[in-house]
Design an enzyme around this catalytic site. Structure first.
Site, PDB file in Angstrom:
ATOM      1  N   GLU A  32       0.950  -1.379   0.072  1.00 50.14           N
ATOM      2  CA  GLU A  32       0.027  -0.069  -0.310  1.00 50.14           C
ATOM      3  C   GLU A  32       0.890   1.202  -0.114  1.00 50.14           C
ATOM      4  O   GLU A  32       2.139   1.085   0.091  1.00 50.14           O
ATOM      5  CB  GLU A  32      -0.859   0.087   1.242  1.00 50.14           C
ATOM      6  CG  GLU A  32      -2.038  -0.970   1.150  1.00 50.14           C
ATOM      7  CD  GLU A  32      -3.043  -0.868   2.086  1.00 50.14           C
ATOM      8  OE1 GLU A  32      -4.293  -0.603   1.856  1.00 50.14           O
ATOM      9  OE2 GLU A  32      -2.697  -0.877   3.344  1.00 50.14           O
ATOM     10  N   HIS A  63      -8.775  10.048   2.852  1.00 51.02           N
ATOM     11  CA  HIS A  63      -8.347   9.021   2.071  1.00 51.02           C
ATOM     12  C   HIS A  63      -8.507   9.433   0.248  1.00 51.02           C
ATOM     13  O   HIS A  63      -9.501   9.920   0.013  1.00 51.02           O
ATOM     14  CB  HIS A  63      -9.078   7.930   2.193  1.00 51.02           C
ATOM     15  CG  HIS A  63      -8.671   6.497   1.519  1.00 51.02           C
ATOM     16  ND1 HIS A  63      -8.435   6.425   0.263  1.00 51.02           N
ATOM     17  CD2 HIS A  63      -7.948   5.312   2.228  1.00 51.02           C
ATOM     18  CE1 HIS A  63      -7.977   5.199  -0.065  1.00 51.02           C
ATOM     19  NE2 HIS A  63      -7.427   4.719   1.259  1.00 51.02           N
ATOM     20  N   ARG A  90      -0.394   8.854   1.499  1.00 51.15           N
ATOM     21  CA  ARG A  90      -1.720   9.352   1.089  1.00 51.15           C
ATOM     22  C   ARG A  90      -1.957  10.807   1.169  1.00 51.15           C
ATOM     23  O   ARG A  90      -2.884  11.354   0.210  1.00 51.15           O
ATOM     24  CB  ARG A  90      -2.750   8.748   2.337  1.00 51.15           C
ATOM     25  CG  ARG A  90      -3.203   7.436   2.128  1.00 51.15           C
ATOM     26  CD  ARG A  90      -3.955   6.928   3.045  1.00 51.15           C
ATOM     27  NE  ARG A  90      -4.124   5.585   2.960  1.00 51.15           N
ATOM     28  CZ  ARG A  90      -4.797   4.426   3.763  1.00 51.15           C
ATOM     29  NH1 ARG A  90      -5.265   4.738   4.703  1.00 51.15           N
ATOM     30  NH2 ARG A  90      -4.829   3.418   3.385  1.00 51.15           N
ATOM     31  N   HIS A 139     -10.966  10.234   6.570  1.00 47.92           N
ATOM     32  CA  HIS A 139     -10.953   8.721   6.482  1.00 47.92           C
ATOM     33  C   HIS A 139      -9.980   8.523   7.998  1.00 47.92           C
ATOM     34  O   HIS A 139     -10.783   7.446   8.590  1.00 47.92           O
ATOM     35  CB  HIS A 139      -9.876   8.226   5.705  1.00 47.92           C
ATOM     36  CG  HIS A 139      -9.677   6.732   5.577  1.00 47.92           C
ATOM     37  ND1 HIS A 139     -10.494   5.925   5.553  1.00 47.92           N
ATOM     38  CD2 HIS A 139      -8.336   6.000   5.493  1.00 47.92           C
ATOM     39  CE1 HIS A 139     -10.161   4.614   5.409  1.00 47.92           C
ATOM     40  NE2 HIS A 139      -8.622   4.845   5.594  1.00 47.92           N
ATOM     41  N   ARG A 152      -0.816   9.090   9.035  1.00 50.79           N
ATOM     42  CA  ARG A 152      -0.709   7.606   9.390  1.00 50.79           C
ATOM     43  C   ARG A 152      -0.296   6.933   8.004  1.00 50.79           C
ATOM     44  O   ARG A 152      -0.892   7.006   7.045  1.00 50.79           O
ATOM     45  CB  ARG A 152      -2.160   7.108   9.887  1.00 50.79           C
ATOM     46  CG  ARG A 152      -2.075   5.568   9.732  1.00 50.79           C
ATOM     47  CD  ARG A 152      -3.625   4.978   9.726  1.00 50.79           C
ATOM     48  NE  ARG A 152      -4.317   5.303   8.702  1.00 50.79           N
ATOM     49  CZ  ARG A 152      -5.251   4.353   8.119  1.00 50.79           C
ATOM     50  NH1 ARG A 152      -5.265   3.252   8.740  1.00 50.79           N
ATOM     51  NH2 ARG A 152      -5.925   4.753   7.116  1.00 50.79           N
TER      52      ARG A 152
HETATM   53  C1  LIG Z   1     -13.575   2.228   5.256  1.00 50.33           C
HETATM   54  C2  LIG Z   1     -12.388   1.939   5.963  1.00 50.33           C
HETATM   55  C3  LIG Z   1     -11.250   1.194   5.687  1.00 50.33           C
HETATM   56  C4  LIG Z   1     -10.053   1.183   6.409  1.00 50.33           C
HETATM   57  N1  LIG Z   1      -9.070   0.287   6.182  1.00 50.33           N
HETATM   58  C5  LIG Z   1      -8.173  -0.101   7.117  1.00 50.33           C
HETATM   59  C6  LIG Z   1      -7.010  -0.867   6.541  1.00 50.33           C
HETATM   60  O1  LIG Z   1      -7.047  -1.639   5.649  1.00 50.33           O
HETATM   61  N2  LIG Z   1      -6.116  -1.260   7.122  1.00 50.33           N
HETATM   62  C7  LIG Z   1      -5.980  -0.307   8.534  1.00 50.33           C
HETATM   63  O2  LIG Z   1      -5.092  -0.461   9.245  1.00 50.33           O
HETATM   64  N3  LIG Z   1      -6.650   0.455   8.986  1.00 50.33           N
HETATM   65  C8  LIG Z   1      -8.018   0.666   8.063  1.00 50.33           C
HETATM   66  N4  LIG Z   1      -9.126   1.520   8.323  1.00 50.33           N
HETATM   67  C9  LIG Z   1      -9.032   2.180   9.801  1.00 50.33           C
HETATM   68  C10 LIG Z   1      -9.209   1.384  10.973  1.00 50.33           C
HETATM   69  O3  LIG Z   1     -10.204   0.504  10.511  1.00 50.33           O
HETATM   70  C11 LIG Z   1      -9.546   1.725  12.170  1.00 50.33           C
HETATM   71  O4  LIG Z   1      -8.698   2.938  12.733  1.00 50.33           O
HETATM   72  C12 LIG Z   1      -9.520   0.810  13.332  1.00 50.33           C
HETATM   73  O5  LIG Z   1     -10.437  -0.245  12.975  1.00 50.33           O
HETATM   74  C13 LIG Z   1     -10.124   1.441  14.422  1.00 50.33           C
HETATM   75  O6  LIG Z   1     -10.469   0.515  15.668  1.00 50.33           O
HETATM   76  P1  LIG Z   1     -10.989   1.011  16.942  1.00 50.33           P
HETATM   77  O7  LIG Z   1     -11.139  -0.113  17.925  1.00 50.33           O
HETATM   78  O8  LIG Z   1     -10.059   2.098  17.562  1.00 50.33           O
HETATM   79  O9  LIG Z   1     -12.381   1.779  16.554  1.00 50.33           O
HETATM   80  P2  LIG Z   1     -13.595   1.019  15.959  1.00 50.33           P
HETATM   81  O10 LIG Z   1     -13.487  -0.055  15.147  1.00 50.33           O
HETATM   82  O11 LIG Z   1     -14.017   2.280  15.051  1.00 50.33           O
HETATM   83  O12 LIG Z   1     -14.572   0.959  17.276  1.00 50.33           O
HETATM   84  C14 LIG Z   1     -15.088   2.093  18.013  1.00 50.33           C
HETATM   85  C15 LIG Z   1     -16.010   1.459  18.880  1.00 50.33           C
HETATM   86  O13 LIG Z   1     -16.362   2.436  19.913  1.00 50.33           O
HETATM   87  C16 LIG Z   1     -17.988   2.399  20.029  1.00 50.33           C
HETATM   88  N5  LIG Z   1     -18.360   3.653  20.507  1.00 50.33           N
HETATM   89  C17 LIG Z   1     -17.793   5.119  19.973  1.00 50.33           C
HETATM   90  N6  LIG Z   1     -18.397   6.132  20.835  1.00 50.33           N
HETATM   91  C18 LIG Z   1     -18.975   5.342  21.813  1.00 50.33           C
HETATM   92  C19 LIG Z   1     -19.647   5.796  22.983  1.00 50.33           C
HETATM   93  N7  LIG Z   1     -19.815   7.166  23.215  1.00 50.33           N
HETATM   94  N8  LIG Z   1     -20.370   4.975  23.939  1.00 50.33           N
HETATM   95  C20 LIG Z   1     -20.090   3.474  23.637  1.00 50.33           C
HETATM   96  N9  LIG Z   1     -19.423   3.188  22.603  1.00 50.33           N
HETATM   97  C21 LIG Z   1     -18.937   3.893  21.623  1.00 50.33           C
HETATM   98  C22 LIG Z   1     -18.378   2.351  18.568  1.00 50.33           C
HETATM   99  O14 LIG Z   1     -19.839   1.798  18.528  1.00 50.33           O
HETATM  100  C23 LIG Z   1     -17.455   1.141  18.241  1.00 50.33           C
HETATM  101  O15 LIG Z   1     -17.748  -0.106  18.664  1.00 50.33           O
HETATM  102  C24 LIG Z   1     -10.073   1.617   7.725  1.00 50.33           C
HETATM  103  C25 LIG Z   1     -11.127   2.361   8.150  1.00 50.33           C
HETATM  104  C26 LIG Z   1     -12.110   2.418   7.360  1.00 50.33           C
HETATM  105  C27 LIG Z   1     -13.467   3.489   7.932  1.00 50.33           C
END
Ligand SMILES: Cc1cc2nc3c(=O)[nH]c(=O)nc-3n(C[C@H](O)[C@H](O)[C@H](O)COP(=O)(O)OP(=O)(O)OC[C@H]3O[C@@H](n4cnc5c(N)ncnc54)[C@H](O)[C@@H]3O)c2cc1C
Length: 553
Positions: free
Chosen positions: A135, A256, A305, A366, A401
């Site tokens: 990537e 993105h 990016r 993104h 990032r």
């Molecule tokens: C379309 C897309 C493609 C991506 N592709 C990649 C990739 O290929 N590789 C990579 O490394 N990263 C990628 N990313 C980024 C990566 O997916 C995210 O940065 C990562 O998954 C974030 O994980 P997290 O556990 O921090 O948060 P999330 O997976 O976003 O989870 C957040 C959680 O918090 C909960 N939440 C939020 N606020 C509250 C609240 N007030 N009370 C209770 N619960 C709450 C939500 O409901 C959810 O369960 C991508 C992101 C997107 C959107």
């Protein structure tokens, strides 16, 4: 559970204190059920501590499920953590914390193997070796993927299955966490939350805990068009600010470069065309078929990016076009179907067939490189409050990032937080329970739910891919106008009102930092200060909320 009816004012909603009718007690409460939250929960549980995971929607509703490209780790032959470190530092444009990056890249391969042991299945070749793709910004093939382009869905599936089969791990879905509870010494004592359903009227309750881990994901919903799902409203950052914690690098929002362009007025979550599509050889072209990234960077379409997003925006400005194109026709149908089935289906559902047609693309919000500031063990500046995943700013991403480093950061720092909590518990250093000594939560004015769309428009116009002092001053004005109390039409505060309030605070903090940083660096692009200025700006901007006023410096 009680309702919040006792706390309204005629025009503004206020956060209610926890109702005695709905309380829970645990050792550790993890907010969020993405890769960061669930990994923390599983690892803490392994040590026998009581863990509660709270999430505001369903368990798999965060960004994790949407991740396409994969997870970066030096797993391939000839690749080393040192090379991964070097690519990450380049992308971070002078603002990465090298020690944090070193931890990420050295602990990363082991964390991915532990994820596999937890149940995630990655794509492998005929010999059983993990397949690796490339990537933007990576000089090597080091991105492990699953289901072709469905990596996040597989990681989410495996982690959700693991937590669901752990009978001792408590899970609450549809509970929106509002604010932190602290004790008289300012230590974390739990949190308040708005629980939906449970057979009763919606209402505010409390969880008492010895440690709180914020894993609430990103803040893409601050903008009109984003790849982030609807839950990504920056709640963790807003909560942390209100709790007195430091937030860092908020101005660095990654746009993105290749998001499917669905028209000038498209709003909300937009389909992503993963960088891996370019990694496998698709080209960016303008309406005349010119590969405009060639000559702009040695990696052309696979430059970091921010550079590709800027290249696209520049070409759009030069040609007056609303979008550019991605040309993946050379792949042929079989490769599209096998390697990128999710993207293929998504494009086709919008009337575009990438096998035979160019894909219209434009940048969209993104990833939040900044967030709640933590040290290398996930501690925030508030005792007992941890942050990890996209909600946190560990220093790994700097000003931008590197692709596929975020899932890895979620994994590695979740494990670090779990290790810290376990060690503190063993040494008797984890805070005692404070059920009876929690201080009342400060009341906060709530915005009407309708403010959300206007916040998004203000931010997209003023603080989007291209920024200037004038555009951001207009955003400051627009946000200030929205802070005026709106006549409140609903009987009780809804999830949407809390979210609009959080979005407003996060948008205001982001704008304040972006306005202050008078240079262009990483994904922060100022038209009126187009150069990187290491002399004055090779530093982090820290934001705090002090008696209702944002302080940035
Ligand atoms: C379309 C897309 C493609 C991506 N592709 C990649 C990739 O290929 N590789 C990579 O490394 N990263 C990628 N990313 C980024 C990566 O997916 C995210 O940065 C990562 O998954 C974030 O994980 P997290 O556990 O921090 O948060 P999330 O997976 O976003 O989870 C957040 C959680 O918090 C909960 N939440 C939020 N606020 C509250 C609240 N007030 N009370 C209770 N619960 C709450 C939500 O409901 C959810 O369960 C991508 C992101 C997107 C959107």
């Amino acid at each position: 559970m009680s309702s919040t009816a006792s706390a309204p004012s005629p025009s503004v909603r206020r956060l209610a204190a926890p109702a005695p009718g709905w309380t829970k007690t645990t050792d550790v409460v993890v907010v969020g059920s993405g890769v960061a939250g669930l990994t923390t929960a599983l690892r803490v549980r392994e040590a026998g501590l009581r863990v509660l995971v709270v999430t505001k929607a369903m368990l798999d509703d965060g960004s994790t499920r949407w991740a396409q490209g994969g997870i970066a780790a030096a797993l391939g032959e000839g690749d080393t953590p040192e090379q991964h470190l070097s690519d990450t530092l380049v992308a971070g444009a002078g603002l990465c914390d090298e020690e944090a990056v070193r931890m990420l890249v050295t602990e990363g391969p082991g964390a991915v193997r532990r994820l596999i042991a937890t149940g995630a299945t990655f794509d492998r070749d005929d010999e059983g070796e993990i397949l690796l793709t490339r990537e933007g910004g990576h000089h090597r093939r080091r991105i492990a993927h699953a289901g072709g382009d469905a990596t996040g869905a597989e990681i989410s599936r495996a982690l959700v299955e693991a937590v669901r089969t752990d009978d001792d791990l408590e899970l609450i879905e549809h509970a929106l966490v509002l604010d932190l509870l602290t004790d008289a010494k300012g230590r974390t004592a739990g949190l308040t939350l708005h629980v939906m359903g449970e057979g009763q009227r919606d209402g505010v309750g409390a969880v008492h805990a010895r440690a709180v881990v914020l894993a609430t994901g990103g803040l893409g919903q601050v903008f009109s068009a984003t790849t982030n799902p609807a839950v990504s409203t920056g709640d963790g950052v807003a909560l942390a600010l209100r709790a007195g914690a430091e937030v860092a690098d908020l101005e660095f929002v990654q746009f993105h470069p290749t998001v499917l362009w669905l028209g000038p007025d498209a709003e909300g979550q937009q389909p992503l065309i993963s960088e891996a599509v370019r990694g496998e050889g698709a080209h960016l072209v303008d309406a005349d078929g010119v590969r405009f990234m060639v000559g702009q960077h040695e990696l052309a379409e696979l430059a970091p990016r921010d550079i590709v997003a800027k290249g696209i925006m520049r070409r759009m400005q030069e040609t007056g076009a609303e979008h550019m194109y991605l040309d993946g026709r050379r792949f042929g149908a079989a490769m599209w179907e096998e390697r990128f089935p999710t993207i293929l289906a998504s494009c086709r559902s919008h009337g575009i067939d990438p096998v035979t047609e160019l894909i219209p693309v434009a940048p969209a919000a993104h990833y939040a490189s900044g967030g709640v500031r933590t040290d290398l063990r996930g501690h925030t500046s508030v005792s007992g409050l941890y942050a990890c995943g996209e909600a946190a700013c560990t220093g790994v991403h700097g000003a931008n990032r590197l692709a596929s480093n975020s899932l890895l950061e979620g994994l590695v720092f979740a494990e670090r937080i779990a290790a810290d909590i376990i060690e503190r518990d063993r040494l008797g250093k984890l805070a005692p329970r404070h059920e009876d000594t929690t201080r009342p939560v400060e009341v906060v004015p709530l915005l009407a739910a309708e403010a959300r769309a206007e916040i998004q428009r203000v931010m997209t116009r003023g603080v989007g891919v291209l920024r200037s002092a004038d555009s951001m001053a207009a955003a400051v004005e627009g946000l200030a106008a929205l802070a005026e109390p709106e006549p409140d039409k609903s009987e009780f505060p809804q999830v949407e009102t809390w979210e609009a309030t959080n979005l407003h605070l996060v948008a205001s903090a982001l704008t304040a930092a972006a306005l202050l940083r008078e240079e262009t660096r990483g994904c922060h692009w100022r038209e009126d200060a187009p150069d990187r200025d290491d002399e004055n700006w090779q530093k982090h901007l820290i934001t705090t909320l002090d008696e209702g006023r944002l302080q940035v410096g």
